[in-house]
Enzyme design. Structure first.
Site, PDB file in Angstrom:
ATOM      1  N   GLU A  31      -7.250  18.394   5.918  1.00  0.00           N
ATOM      2  CA  GLU A  31      -6.741  18.282   4.553  1.00  0.00           C
ATOM      3  C   GLU A  31      -6.164  19.629   4.118  1.00  0.00           C
ATOM      4  OE1 GLU A  31      -9.350  15.068   2.201  1.00  0.00           O
ATOM      5  OE2 GLU A  31     -10.523  16.771   2.896  1.00  0.00           O
TER       6      GLU A  31
ATOM      7  N   ASN B  12     -13.930  13.491   1.516  1.00  0.00           N
ATOM      8  CA  ASN B  12     -15.300  13.460   1.000  1.00  0.00           C
ATOM      9  C   ASN B  12     -15.427  12.645  -0.282  1.00  0.00           C
ATOM     10  OD1 ASN B  12     -16.779  14.800   2.959  1.00  0.00           O
ATOM     11  ND2 ASN B  12     -16.244  16.812   2.171  1.00  0.00           N
TER      12      ASN B  12
ATOM     13  N   HIS C  44      -9.253  21.916   5.069  1.00  0.00           N
ATOM     14  CA  HIS C  44     -10.549  21.287   5.295  1.00  0.00           C
ATOM     15  C   HIS C  44     -10.487  20.472   6.581  1.00  0.00           C
ATOM     16  CE1 HIS C  44     -13.571  17.930   4.435  1.00  0.00           C
ATOM     17  NE2 HIS C  44     -14.240  18.989   4.824  1.00  0.00           N
TER      18      HIS C  44
ATOM     19  N   SER D 294     -15.121  22.210   1.222  1.00  0.00           N
ATOM     20  CA  SER D 294     -15.026  20.761   1.054  1.00  0.00           C
ATOM     21  C   SER D 294     -15.418  20.332  -0.353  1.00  0.00           C
ATOM     22  CB  SER D 294     -15.942  20.058   2.061  1.00  0.00           C
ATOM     23  OG  SER D 294     -17.279  20.475   1.912  1.00  0.00           O
TER      24      SER D 294
END
Length: 292
Positions: A154, A192, A142, A121
């Site tokens: 992702e 994130n 991810h 991440s």
């Protein structure tokens, strides 16, 4: 890659690895959960079994499907056991050298056609892929946390990721019932990059006495339409994990919004990491991370 049952290796039996292994086994794929530490492996297997047991109790999974999912899962501390894998998902500690080393070792164990997925991440997929002699087969995947409950993944191509690996990854994610979004190989990717500063803002609001954790969570659910409030989510992710991810992104981006608030440091120091320890922002009798 067809939707037929595959053999999938998941490296790392922590929160993310256990969650990803749950997803694989639930989808009917033979799943090998790997960890170098036997105690961590036992905890990870217990977490996955607990999810399926609770899903059956809640009527979200019938008993036969629950047993089948548990039967699809095995554990190992021997990397050589991953030899038959069609897909390997790496979900170990966020350390570039460690991830590169694992993929380099796997090169000598698995088939040349095996897909390598990294659940990083915060780190560069290109950098991780450089550990393999076949970086074209490495794709970033991810999984949003908690992986068994969240549909989004992702997808991140490294500099040398091949079209066939990207397409095979899309098909594989479809077999899991996941929805993939494509993002560039940049720090934090999409989720994130937005989530960590927002969570930090929520924590700072709590520190400043703007509102209680209960009211902040309720406001996010009621007004923003999120399925879970920030403090419930942080307790599932783990305050230690949030701190690690936030610091790594801060170190790369030097944006103060990513720097974790002092409350996070105090909670980690006290061992109040969230649901897995029975106490974080909230207290828990049931420490199972998924299925609540």
């Amino acid at each position: 890659m067809s939707n037929e049952s595959r053999t999938v290796g998941v490296l790392g039996a922590g929160t993310m690895g256990s969650g990803i292994a749950t997803v694989m086994a639930r989808a009917g794929h033979r799943t090998i959960l790997f960890d170098v530490d036997e105690n961590n492996l036992k905890r990870g297997l217990k977490t996955v079994h607990g999810f399926f047991d609770k899903s059956v109790q809640l009527g979200k999974l019938d008993a036969a499907a629950g047993w089948a999912a548990k039967d699809a899962l095995v554990g190992s501390t021997d990397l050589a056991d991953l030899a038959p894998c069609d897909v390997v998902v790496e979900a170990v500690f966020e350390d570039l050298r460690l991830k590169k080393d694992i993929f380099g070792r796997l090169d000598e164990i698995v088939s040349d056609s095996t897909l390598f997925h990294t659940n990083t991440s915060t780190l560069s997929v290109t950098g991780i892929a450089s550990g393999s002699r076949r970086p074209e087969r490495v794709v970033g995947t991810h999984y949003c946390n908690p992986a068994p409950l969240m549909k989004l993944v992702e997808m991140v191509d490294g500099r040398h990721t091949a079209d066939w690996a990207h397409k095979a990854t899309e098909e594989f994610l479809g077999s899991l019932g996941k929805v993939g979004v494509v993002t560039k190989d940049r720090p934090g990717f999409i989720v994130n990059r937005f989530l960590i500063p927002w969570e930090n803002s929520c924590i700072r609001a709590l520190e400043a006495g703007v509102a209680t954790k209960e009211d902040i969570d309720a406001a996010v659910l009621g007004a923003l339409g999120h399925p879970m409030g920030p403090f419930r989510l942080l307790d599932i992710v783990g305050l230690d994990i949030h701190q690690q991810v936030a610091m790594r992104l801060y170190e790369q981006l030097r944006d103060p919004r990513f720097f974790p608030p002092p409350m996070v440091e105090r909670m980690v120091a006290a061992g109040d990491l969230g649901r897995k320890t029975g106490r974080g922002f909230y207290e828990y009798d049931d420490t199972r991370l998924f299925g609540s």
